[in-house]
Design a protein around this motif. Sequence first.
Motif, PDB file in Angstrom:
ATOM      1  N   GLY A  14       0.815  -1.207   0.000  1.00 30.04           N
ATOM      2  CA  GLY A  14       0.000   0.000   0.000  1.00 30.04           C
ATOM      3  C   GLY A  14       0.846   1.254   0.000  1.00 30.04           C
ATOM      4  O   GLY A  14       0.533   2.238  -0.680  1.00 30.04           O
ATOM      5  N   ILE A  15       1.940   1.218   0.769  1.00 30.15           N
ATOM      6  CA  ILE A  15       2.852   2.367   0.791  1.00 30.15           C
ATOM      7  C   ILE A  15       3.480   2.582  -0.575  1.00 30.15           C
ATOM      8  O   ILE A  15       3.574   3.714  -1.074  1.00 30.15           O
ATOM      9  N   GLY A  16       3.897   1.480  -1.211  1.00 23.33           N
ATOM     10  CA  GLY A  16       4.494   1.593  -2.538  1.00 23.33           C
ATOM     11  C   GLY A  16       3.525   2.155  -3.560  1.00 23.33           C
ATOM     12  O   GLY A  16       3.900   3.005  -4.394  1.00 23.33           O
ATOM     13  N   ILE A  17       2.288   1.712  -3.500  1.00 26.82           N
ATOM     14  CA  ILE A  17       1.280   2.201  -4.448  1.00 26.82           C
ATOM     15  C   ILE A  17       1.055   3.697  -4.260  1.00 26.82           C
ATOM     16  O   ILE A  17       0.932   4.453  -5.226  1.00 26.82           O
ATOM     17  N   ARG A  18       1.020   4.133  -3.009  1.00 26.66           N
ATOM     18  CA  ARG A  18       0.807   5.552  -2.754  1.00 26.66           C
ATOM     19  C   ARG A  18       1.997   6.392  -3.223  1.00 26.66           C
ATOM     20  O   ARG A  18       1.825   7.502  -3.734  1.00 26.66           O
ATOM     21  N   ILE A  19       3.209   5.859  -3.033  1.00 27.67           N
ATOM     22  CA  ILE A  19       4.394   6.585  -3.508  1.00 27.67           C
ATOM     23  C   ILE A  19       4.360   6.726  -5.023  1.00 27.67           C
ATOM     24  O   ILE A  19       4.613   7.810  -5.571  1.00 27.67           O
ATOM     25  N   LEU A  20       4.067   5.612  -5.711  1.00 28.44           N
ATOM     26  CA  LEU A  20       3.989   5.663  -7.175  1.00 28.44           C
ATOM     27  C   LEU A  20       2.884   6.604  -7.641  1.00 28.44           C
ATOM     28  O   LEU A  20       3.036   7.332  -8.631  1.00 28.44           O
ATOM     29  N   GLY A  21       1.756   6.578  -6.913  1.00 28.99           N
ATOM     30  CA  GLY A  21       0.663   7.483  -7.271  1.00 28.99           C
ATOM     31  C   GLY A  21       1.071   8.937  -7.104  1.00 28.99           C
ATOM     32  O   GLY A  21       0.740   9.783  -7.946  1.00 28.99           O
ATOM     33  N   GLY A  22       1.820   9.227  -6.022  1.00 31.96           N
ATOM     34  CA  GLY A  22       2.293  10.582  -5.815  1.00 31.96           C
ATOM     35  C   GLY A  22       3.268  11.021  -6.894  1.00 31.96           C
ATOM     36  O   GLY A  22       3.230  12.170  -7.354  1.00 31.96           O
ATOM     37  N   LEU A  23       4.159  10.108  -7.307  1.00 30.55           N
ATOM     38  CA  LEU A  23       5.113  10.435  -8.376  1.00 30.55           C
ATOM     39  C   LEU A  23       4.406  10.695  -9.692  1.00 30.55           C
ATOM     40  O   LEU A  23       4.761  11.624 -10.437  1.00 30.55           O
ATOM     41  N   ALA A  24       3.408   9.865  -9.983  1.00 31.12           N
ATOM     42  CA  ALA A  24       2.663  10.048 -11.229  1.00 31.12           C
ATOM     43  C   ALA A  24       1.923  11.377 -11.237  1.00 31.12           C
ATOM     44  O   ALA A  24       1.894  12.098 -12.250  1.00 31.12           O
ATOM     45  N   LEU A  25       1.329  11.713 -10.118  1.00 28.79           N
ATOM     46  CA  LEU A  25       0.612  12.982 -10.018  1.00 28.79           C
ATOM     47  C   LEU A  25       1.570  14.153 -10.148  1.00 28.79           C
ATOM     48  O   LEU A  25       1.270  15.155 -10.822  1.00 28.79           O
TER      49      LEU A  25
END
Length: 234
Positions: A166-177
């Motif tokens: 879940g942490i990894g997904i949120r980090i990737l989501g933040g980078l994409a945004l």
Amino acid sequence: MRIFLSYRRSDSQDATARLADRLADLPRVKSVFLDVESIAAGEAFPNRLRSALAEADICLVLIGNKWIGQSKTDDTTRIKAEDDFVRMEVAEALRLGKRVIPVLLNETTMPGRDQLPDDLHPLLERNALFLRHMSFNQDVEILSDAILHSEAGGRLGKKRRLTPMGIGIRILGGLALAALMLLVIGLISFSTSGGQSLETLLGGRAGLGLLVLAVLGLCQALSFGMIRLPFGRS
């Protein structure tokens, strides 16, 4: 939400009736159990008390300076008598695991451990609130807030833990945004500045780097819920 009011008539009858009227008007409160109003004539008193406690979500124990009760026959106190209804109510609420809140009237303090029977000792571990004549309205508001927010407070106290995935997904989501935001900022600045690059507009690589870091920090904060946008679900 169903509220059970436990009190001794010789101790706090008037204050309890006044409190019951106020609690009955609260949102989400389905019923307020008060023995003189909630038990029909001819109904078995102990059985009705037990069934009301079983249905209740919260039990408020109103404690005044005569709550332990003095026996009419000897020097013992009524609260220690096995057939005392106040003792039965509080003991049953504790046994059922109900949320029990002591409410201290005026200048009353919590009774001592030696003043209570063993089955009421857990009451001494409960955080008490106050209900005073001189600040009745203010104290009722505090008590009402504690009642209405008890469930929400419990949910807030048990925040969901993020798994490594879940942490990894949120980090990737933040980078994409962040990448999307930087692209939009670059396109807008390019079209409005006559074709100049964002680096030039910001005075060099240092300025561009600060912008990138700011956008990354913002997007990660949004991704992890540390910042909430002023729109969406209310």
